[in-house]
Write an enzyme that holds these catalytic residues in place. Structure first.
Site, PDB file in Angstrom:
ATOM      1  N   SER A 190     -37.033 -17.899 -34.432  1.00 41.72           N
ATOM      2  CA  SER A 190     -38.371 -17.809 -35.005  1.00 41.72           C
ATOM      3  C   SER A 190     -38.657 -19.000 -35.909  1.00 41.72           C
ATOM      4  O   SER A 190     -37.763 -19.496 -36.609  1.00 41.72           O
ATOM      5  CB  SER A 190     -38.494 -16.517 -35.820  1.00 41.72           C
ATOM      6  OG  SER A 190     -39.667 -16.511 -36.609  1.00 41.72           O
ATOM      7  N   TYR A 203     -35.615  -9.885 -40.830  1.00 42.82           N
ATOM      8  CA  TYR A 203     -35.765 -10.489 -39.503  1.00 42.82           C
ATOM      9  C   TYR A 203     -35.227 -11.911 -39.468  1.00 42.82           C
ATOM     10  O   TYR A 203     -34.393 -12.258 -38.620  1.00 42.82           O
ATOM     11  CB  TYR A 203     -37.245 -10.457 -39.126  1.00 42.82           C
ATOM     12  CG  TYR A 203     -37.584 -11.140 -37.820  1.00 42.82           C
ATOM     13  CD1 TYR A 203     -37.099 -10.651 -36.617  1.00 42.82           C
ATOM     14  CD2 TYR A 203     -38.419 -12.259 -37.801  1.00 42.82           C
ATOM     15  CE1 TYR A 203     -37.421 -11.270 -35.408  1.00 42.82           C
ATOM     16  CE2 TYR A 203     -38.749 -12.884 -36.608  1.00 42.82           C
ATOM     17  CZ  TYR A 203     -38.248 -12.389 -35.419  1.00 42.82           C
ATOM     18  OH  TYR A 203     -38.566 -13.006 -34.234  1.00 42.82           O
TER      19      TYR A 203
END
Length: 349
Positions: A190, A203
């Site tokens: 990400s 995350y």
């Protein structure tokens, strides 16, 4: 962004973000801007890169994984598609095979280590080896730390799927790759890892763990033609982001565009891909962490926790709305929020 005090260094950050600093030119479907060594490494087509090769794609029942599998199957790859929903996988396999490709649907709960072991034993028995592993399956949690004090399980379950499941798969495919002196592991990470986006601590920590592990593994296998690629994926319009209403007005890739990044990464085998702002943020963070702390804090204050994260009633109070200048009272991104999202293009706030 009228009414908001200036952030030191923000003008410089905006100038950097406007340039093609990263490896993805923008959030459109324009060609990738690759490093010279990446161009030399993979000068062929997707068909050349995947034809007659076994490619295992996790999280293939929707979003990035589904589109990646579709494109790889169309290019001639033998795609092993993995997710929990067997019916969705079977439908995708039927579609891929109707278009002339080859697909092998495998149901697996990747949060269950025993299930992963059984999956890989079966896959390796049937296919002999996995030439390309795409670790796409993942879980995202958007929740501020103030709402997480009693939710340690959020961190556990995120690490279980995003990190440990991927590691388990890598450890099962790596021996075959090293033995045949060739293989490729693609990790869908990400842009939040580069920008250290607030509210996504659980995350991005799980993704960062996989990023750094594979840096070490790459050093051990570089002379064996085994390649690790980390894609710092920008915001993609998938079911994962659908619950966050303000993202509807944020710039984002389509699943087709994201799948295209993955397929082209398989061709060129770069070590890293990421959006311009992610590369700019990582660079500025190295030079001036305080500057990026201020930018991140601005984003944190501009956008609120979701109603689901806060477990509140449908009606938001006036105080809540006033505290989040990037959204209106209904949770939609307003002009200020959209402007900030465009400046930090590709980042999930």
């Amino acid at each position: 962004m009228a009414g908001l005090p200036p952030i030191p260094g923000l003008r410089e950050l905006a100038a950097l973000a406007a340039k093609p600093v990263g490896l993805v030119n923008d959030l459109s479907n324009r060609p990738l801007v690759l490093r010279p060594m990446d161009l030399l490494r993979g000068a062929g087509s997707v068909q050349d890169a995947v034809r007659d090769r076994t490619i295992l794609v996790t999280g293939a029942s929707s979003g990035i994984g589904e589109e990646t599998a579709r494109q790889l199957g169309a290019a001639g790859g033998k795609v092993v598609i993995v997710a929990r929903s067997l019916d969705k996988l079977q439908a995708l396999a039927t579609e891929i095979e109707a278009a002339g490709g080859t697909a092998d649907p495998r149901s697996c709960d990747l949060s269950d280590f025993d299930a992963i072991d059984a999956l890989m034993e079966s896959v390796l028995a049937d296919h002999g080896t996995v030439d390309v592993l795409v670790n796409n399956a993942g879980r995202s949690i958007r929740r501020s730390v103030a709402l997480s004090y009693d939710r340690f399980h959020d961190y556990e379950r995120t690490m279980q799927l995003n990190y440990f499941a991927a590691v388990r798969l890598i450890l099962r495919v790596l021996p075959g790759m090293r033995e045949q002196r060739g293989g490729h592991v693609v990790n869908i990470s990400s842009a939040g890892v580069q920008t250290r986006t607030p509210r996504f601590g659980a995350y991005i920590a799980s993704k960062a763990a996989l990023d750094t592990l594979c840096d070490a593994l790459q050093a051990e296998t570089r002379d064996e033609n085994v390649r690790f690629t980390t894609i710092h994926m920008p915001l993609v319009r998938t079911p994962m982001i659908a619950p966050t209403k303000m993202y509807e007005r944020f710039p984002a890739l389509t699943p087709e565009q994201a799948g295209g990044l993955v397929t082209r990464a398989i061709v060129h085998r770069p070590r890293r891909l990421g959006p311009p702002f992610g590369s700019a943020a990582a660079f500025i963070d190295t030079l001036s962490p305080d500057t990026m702390d201020l930018v991140r804090n601005r984003g944190f204050k501009m956008f609120p926790d979701t109603r689901a994260a806060r477990a509140v009633a449908a009606e938001r109070s006036a105080e809540d709305a006033a505290a989040a200048p990037g959204t209106d009272a209904d949770g939609n991104a307003n002009t200020t929020g959209v402007a900030f999202a465009n400046l930090t293009r590709g980042t999930h706030w």
